[in-house]
Design a protein around this motif. Structure first.
Motif, PDB file in Angstrom:
ATOM      1  N   ARG A 405    -112.748  45.789  26.313  1.00 43.57           N
ATOM      2  CA  ARG A 405    -113.679  46.707  27.002  1.00 43.57           C
ATOM      3  C   ARG A 405    -113.208  47.311  28.290  1.00 43.57           C
ATOM      4  NH1 ARG A 405    -118.955  44.658  25.613  1.00 43.57           N
ATOM      5  NH2 ARG A 405    -118.813  45.992  23.735  1.00 43.57           N
ATOM      6  N   PHE A 406    -113.251  48.535  28.370  1.00 44.44           N
ATOM      7  CA  PHE A 406    -113.066  49.268  29.724  1.00 44.44           C
ATOM      8  C   PHE A 406    -111.469  48.942  30.207  1.00 44.44           C
ATOM      9  CE2 PHE A 406    -117.513  48.600  29.994  1.00 44.44           C
ATOM     10  CZ  PHE A 406    -117.857  50.170  29.785  1.00 44.44           C
ATOM     11  N   ASP A 407    -110.654  48.373  29.354  1.00 49.69           N
ATOM     12  CA  ASP A 407    -109.086  48.085  29.703  1.00 49.69           C
ATOM     13  C   ASP A 407    -108.451  48.813  28.598  1.00 49.69           C
ATOM     14  OD1 ASP A 407    -109.079  47.052  32.008  1.00 49.69           O
ATOM     15  OD2 ASP A 407    -108.561  44.967  31.319  1.00 49.69           O
ATOM     16  N   GLU A 408    -109.165  49.431  27.557  1.00 50.94           N
ATOM     17  CA  GLU A 408    -108.445  49.969  26.348  1.00 50.94           C
ATOM     18  C   GLU A 408    -107.235  50.951  26.824  1.00 50.94           C
ATOM     19  OE1 GLU A 408    -113.054  49.668  25.380  1.00 50.94           O
ATOM     20  OE2 GLU A 408    -111.867  50.517  26.995  1.00 50.94           O
ATOM     21  N   GLU A 409    -107.457  52.003  27.672  1.00 45.80           N
ATOM     22  CA  GLU A 409    -106.428  52.720  28.164  1.00 45.80           C
ATOM     23  C   GLU A 409    -105.294  52.090  28.869  1.00 45.80           C
ATOM     24  OE1 GLU A 409    -106.298  57.176  30.254  1.00 45.80           O
ATOM     25  OE2 GLU A 409    -108.251  55.897  30.483  1.00 45.80           O
ATOM     26  N   ASN A 410    -105.760  51.085  29.510  1.00 48.86           N
ATOM     27  CA  ASN A 410    -104.712  50.257  30.361  1.00 48.86           C
ATOM     28  C   ASN A 410    -103.843  49.496  29.072  1.00 48.86           C
ATOM     29  OD1 ASN A 410    -103.210  49.286  32.451  1.00 48.86           O
ATOM     30  ND2 ASN A 410    -104.312  47.093  32.060  1.00 48.86           N
ATOM     31  N   ASN A 411    -104.289  49.099  28.132  1.00 51.37           N
ATOM     32  CA  ASN A 411    -103.875  48.167  27.111  1.00 51.37           C
ATOM     33  C   ASN A 411    -102.927  49.076  26.012  1.00 51.37           C
ATOM     34  OD1 ASN A 411    -104.798  45.849  28.420  1.00 51.37           O
ATOM     35  ND2 ASN A 411    -105.928  45.190  26.593  1.00 51.37           N
ATOM     36  N   VAL A 412    -103.405  50.175  25.860  1.00 49.32           N
ATOM     37  CA  VAL A 412    -102.611  51.059  25.021  1.00 49.32           C
ATOM     38  C   VAL A 412    -101.343  51.513  25.873  1.00 49.32           C
ATOM     39  CG1 VAL A 412    -102.630  53.469  24.343  1.00 49.32           C
ATOM     40  CG2 VAL A 412    -104.694  52.034  23.573  1.00 49.32           C
ATOM     41  N   HIS A 413    -101.610  51.597  27.040  1.00 46.00           N
ATOM     42  CA  HIS A 413    -100.121  51.801  27.757  1.00 46.00           C
ATOM     43  C   HIS A 413     -99.267  50.990  27.745  1.00 46.00           C
ATOM     44  CE1 HIS A 413     -97.831  52.829  31.104  1.00 46.00           C
ATOM     45  NE2 HIS A 413     -98.021  51.532  31.659  1.00 46.00           N
ATOM     46  N   TRP A 414     -99.684  49.640  27.810  1.00 47.84           N
ATOM     47  CA  TRP A 414     -98.874  48.510  27.898  1.00 47.84           C
ATOM     48  C   TRP A 414     -98.357  48.102  26.462  1.00 47.84           C
ATOM     49  CZ3 TRP A 414     -96.603  47.763  32.037  1.00 47.84           C
ATOM     50  CH2 TRP A 414     -97.306  47.615  33.291  1.00 47.84           C
ATOM     51  N   ALA A 415     -99.239  48.577  25.557  1.00 46.18           N
ATOM     52  CA  ALA A 415     -98.497  48.260  24.068  1.00 46.18           C
ATOM     53  C   ALA A 415     -97.524  49.069  23.782  1.00 46.18           C
ATOM     54  CB  ALA A 415     -99.730  48.460  23.132  1.00 46.18           C
ATOM     55  N   ARG A 416     -97.548  50.524  24.190  1.00 48.97           N
ATOM     56  CA  ARG A 416     -96.462  51.547  24.152  1.00 48.97           C
ATOM     57  C   ARG A 416     -95.182  51.061  24.824  1.00 48.97           C
ATOM     58  NH1 ARG A 416     -97.665  54.040  19.560  1.00 48.97           N
ATOM     59  NH2 ARG A 416     -99.346  55.576  19.720  1.00 48.97           N
ATOM     60  N   LEU A 418     -94.568  47.934  26.077  1.00 45.09           N
ATOM     61  CA  LEU A 418     -93.507  46.580  25.362  1.00 45.09           C
ATOM     62  C   LEU A 418     -92.693  47.168  24.237  1.00 45.09           C
ATOM     63  CD1 LEU A 418     -96.701  44.150  25.606  1.00 45.09           C
ATOM     64  CD2 LEU A 418     -94.401  43.807  26.572  1.00 45.09           C
ATOM     65  N   GLU A 419     -93.526  48.061  23.400  1.00 48.02           N
ATOM     66  CA  GLU A 419     -92.523  48.433  22.197  1.00 48.02           C
ATOM     67  C   GLU A 419     -91.373  49.283  22.529  1.00 48.02           C
ATOM     68  OE1 GLU A 419     -95.884  49.372  18.747  1.00 48.02           O
ATOM     69  OE2 GLU A 419     -95.675  50.907  20.067  1.00 48.02           O
ATOM     70  N   ARG A 420     -91.378  50.048  23.712  1.00 47.50           N
ATOM     71  CA  ARG A 420     -90.187  50.721  24.274  1.00 47.50           C
ATOM     72  C   ARG A 420     -89.214  49.702  24.743  1.00 47.50           C
ATOM     73  NH1 ARG A 420     -93.810  54.779  25.797  1.00 47.50           N
ATOM     74  NH2 ARG A 420     -94.233  53.752  27.623  1.00 47.50           N
ATOM     75  N   MET A 421     -89.955  48.402  25.194  1.00 45.32           N
ATOM     76  CA  MET A 421     -88.686  47.629  25.826  1.00 45.32           C
ATOM     77  C   MET A 421     -88.188  46.537  24.540  1.00 45.32           C
ATOM     78  SD  MET A 421     -90.219  46.340  29.317  1.00 45.32           S
ATOM     79  CE  MET A 421     -92.113  46.208  28.799  1.00 45.32           C
ATOM     80  N   GLY A 422     -88.640  46.723  23.453  1.00 42.00           N
ATOM     81  CA  GLY A 422     -88.022  45.925  22.098  1.00 42.00           C
ATOM     82  C   GLY A 422     -88.885  44.867  21.668  1.00 42.00           C
TER      83      GLY A 422
END
Length: 717
Positions: A405-416, A418-422
């Motif tokens: 909650r309220f970190d959704e946007e931040n976590n979506v950013h980090w998920a993307r 991390l995926e870009r970093m392999g």
């Protein structure tokens, strides 16, 4: 004998009202003369940010239940409508207390030490000229007045934005016209004035002074500041979506247009402006809050950090301790092999946890890293090292909870990212939030494959670790390693392990474990054998858990509860909860660790957990509860709990009538547990430095640059 109904509503406090009691304890810290003056300002600001989140989620949920005519009742027997009415009534009372604290206590107090929050009429000529230039040079090009008439409908008002509502008329005409103007958030709300180092004015007051220059050939009759808080709860229908990430992103956009739950206006607002805002925003009268001062006290946190050269009005800094075996000069895996390591943050540096991941990212023997991330900082070093590990050929799997909650946007950013970093990124289980705090490092060694694990009570957030109290364990225990491996297999695949060796996992597992322990305690008490249960958590609201505690107390089990926030249990009820005591600590740091201790005839079993005893944690989240078995570490946790329980400075005791009262210190030495731990950490750190200097007296130790020094709240100095 008549069987006791331990779920009788009279034995329970409403969850939402209990939360408001907690926020009132925070407010008391703003009024507490023993706290440094600027810290009192900060506490008052925290009551606002707490309230905002409470309204966005909890009050919004009640409003939705009322809207759909939900006919159920909470554990205390209140309907949704009764709860909403009681919450609004109590929140109105708290608002009055907040602004009385600001206007009658804190603003006069900071003025005495040369810190002034000024109104326009209090400015001298030089300051007036400054704000005039500031308005024309900086603000005027950015401001966008929004007319509100038949051709231009009332504009959308964003959640938690500061706005001006205006009533005006064309020169020579009587007809009232209306407009709104958003105060731009890209500028600092607290503006420093020239010459006097600590003279400030609020941004909206500057705009109000010159707002007529945005409406040429019009007369302005009324201007008032207002703010809305909207329903910001995320409603993700996971069973209906194949791509959770996209669904969360979609809901984030929809959430911005949630229903207005609270409207805050200045107390001197005109009747016409107030009536218009209520109508256009569709706000219930109970949800309108008139404030006697600046709208939105969150600015006090900014004022705290903007004030110059007043460190004596803040908490004194302390030096966090770090075991040299866990720093970057030692092989952290060899150190964990020797024995388990326990850290109590913020008194022990969070750097050791970051170092665990950093060394794993470059260690040639490490094959895989698996980790759960619920909340991380905006510039997380852990994310960086996970990416480095993937680029170094490690198998990296990260569960990022995008529904935090309220970190959704931040976590979506980090998920993307991390995926870009392999890295392999997973998003948890359908219908469940993953709230557990777990890290697993798989390493090939001469003796074979070994698992290293970090388990914690708090998030992998290097920023909040400076002011949240949490406990973490680093271990190479094989059974724990196997359990954590099984948890990650469960999260990423279809595995359902038949049992766990050491860990207890929610949903269901933690509930079953604690109920079994309380049943065991009941049996001990029934046979007259000594038994003592001690628990520490953020909140206690689960009805089944409370009923079981009542049953245990009725049987004679002594239960001590350290609960910072919500407590729906009522202690001291004759024949029901006479042997239950509840303490709450609100102080410099946010008490966040969860500790569960069961003492059966002197045999003390010590557990730590990511979970509070709330229904959501026990039923709808993935959580872990784990033992502390190494004797010296178990003793340390017992000592931590004992020190917190004996605190008589920050502690309030919950009485049977539902009030929280300070401890009577007459004839007793003062003990502020948080201060005790901070002083102890500083002493350990200083002794460590002295010992290192004795070992190598010629070692040169450069002074840290100011850019690298952090204060205990995680803010750059």
């Amino acid at each position: 004998m008549t069987e006791i109904d331990y779920e009788d509503p009279q034995f329970y406090t409403n969850r939402e009202l209990s939360w408001l009691d907690f926020n009132d304890r925070v407010l008391e810290e703003a009024r507490n003369k023993h706290n440094p003056l600027l810290e009192r300002l900060k506490f008052l600001g925290i009551t606002q940010s707490n309230m905002d989140e409470f309204v966005m989620v909890r009050v919004a949920s009640l409003a939705k239940l009322v809207e759909v005519k939900w006919d159920g009742h909470d554990a205390s027997g209140l309907s949704a409508a009764q709860q909403l009415k009681a919450v609004n009534d109590k929140a109105h009372e708290q608002l009055v207390k907040q602004y009385t604290t600001l206007n009658r206590i804190l603003l006069p107090a900071i003025k005495q030490v040369g810190i002034n929050l000024l109104r326009v009429e209090e400015l001298n000529d030089e300051q007036l000229q400054f704000i005039k230039s500031y308005f024309h040079d900086e603000l005027y090009p950015v401001l966008t007045p929004m007319a509100d008439d038949t051709s231009r409908p009332f504009p959308f008002i964003g959640n938690d934005t500061i706005n001006l509502s205006l009533r005006l008329s064309k020169k020579g005409h009587d007809k009232s016209l209306y407009a709104t103007l958003q105060v731009p958030s890209i500028f600092p709300r607290v503006v420093r004035l020239p010459k006097a180092e600590n003279d400030f004015i609020l941004l909206e007051d500057i705009i109000k002074k010159f707002v007529d220059q945005l409406f040429v050939n019009y007369d302005i009759h009324d201007v008032s500041t207002f703010r809305v808080i909207r329903d910001m709860d995320l409603d993700v229908a996971e069973e209906d979506t194949s791509d959770l990430l996209k669904e969360v992103q979609q809901q984030l956009k929809l959430r911005e247009h949630g229903k207005v739950i609270r409207l805050e206006v200045e107390s001197d607002i005109s009747k016409k402006l107030r009536k218009r805002l209520v109508r256009e925003l569709g706000t219930d009268e109970d949800s309108v809050y008139e404030v006697n001062g600046p709208v939105d006290l969150n600015f006090l946190g900014k004022l705290y950090s903007t004030v110059a050269d007043k460190d004596e009005l803040k908490y004194p800094p302390f030096q966090a301790y770090q075991d040299t075996d866990l720093n970057d000069e030692h092989n952290i895996f060899e150190s964990i092999q020797e024995r388990d390591r326990l850290m109590q943050h913020p008194y022990d540096k969070f750097d050791s946890v970051v170092e665990f991941i950093r060394q794993a990212s470059i260690d040639k023997g490490v094959l895989a890293i698996k980790m759960t991330l619920y909340r991380v900082s905006g510039n997380s070093p852990i994310i960086k090292y996970l990416g480095r590990a993937a680029q170094n050929g490690k198998q990296v799997t990260v569960l990022v909870e995008v529904k935090a909650r309220f970190d959704e946007e931040n976590n979506v950013h980090w998920a993307r990212q991390l995926e870009r970093m392999g890295c392999h990124v997973i998003y948890g289980l359908v219908g469940l939030k993953t709230h557990s705090k777990l890290s697993l490092v798989v390493r090939r060694e001469e003796s074979g494959i070994r698992r290293y694990v970090h388990l914690g009570t708090g998030n992998y957030n290097d920023s909040t670790a400076h002011f949240y109290t949490d406990i973490g364990l680093l271990t190479a225990n094989n059974n724990i390693g196997v359990d954590v491996t099984n948890i990650f297999n469960m999260l990423s695949g279809y595995s359902r392990p038949p049992y766990f060796h050491k860990l207890h996992i929610s949903p269901n597992g933690i509930r079953e474990f604690i109920i079994d322990k309380l049943d065991q305690a009941i049996r001990y008490a029934q046979f007259g054998r000594p038994v003592h249960v001690q628990m520490k958590m953020n909140s206690l609201s689960d009805q089944e858990m409370i009923a079981k505690m009542y049953e245990a107390s009725h049987a004679g089990v002594k239960i001590d509860l350290l609960i910072r926030g919500i407590c729906c249990l009522k202690p001291g009820i004759k024949g029901i909860s006479e042997s239950i005591s509840v303490h709450s600590i609100v102080g410099r740091f946010l008490e966040h660790s969860r500790i569960y201790i069961f003492d059966f005839e002197g045999e003390k079993q010590v557990y730590l957990s990511s979970a509070d005893l709330m229904t959501r944690n026990l039923n709808r989240r993935v959580e872990q509860l784990f033992p502390v078995e190494q004797p010296d570490l178990a003793q340390r946790v017992l000592s931590i709990y004992r020190t917190l329980w004996q605190d008589n400075v920050r502690t309030r005791v919950l009485d049977v009538d539902g009030t929280y009262n300070r401890v009577d210190r007459r004839g007793r030495a003062s003990l502020d547990a948080q201060d005790y731990f901070a002083v102890q950490a500083t002493q350990w750190a200083e002794k460590q430095q002295l010992d290192l200097h004795k070992q190598n007296p010629n070692q040169f130790q450069p002074m840290m640059s100011p850019e690298n020094q952090h204060d205990p709240f995680g803010e750059e100095r």
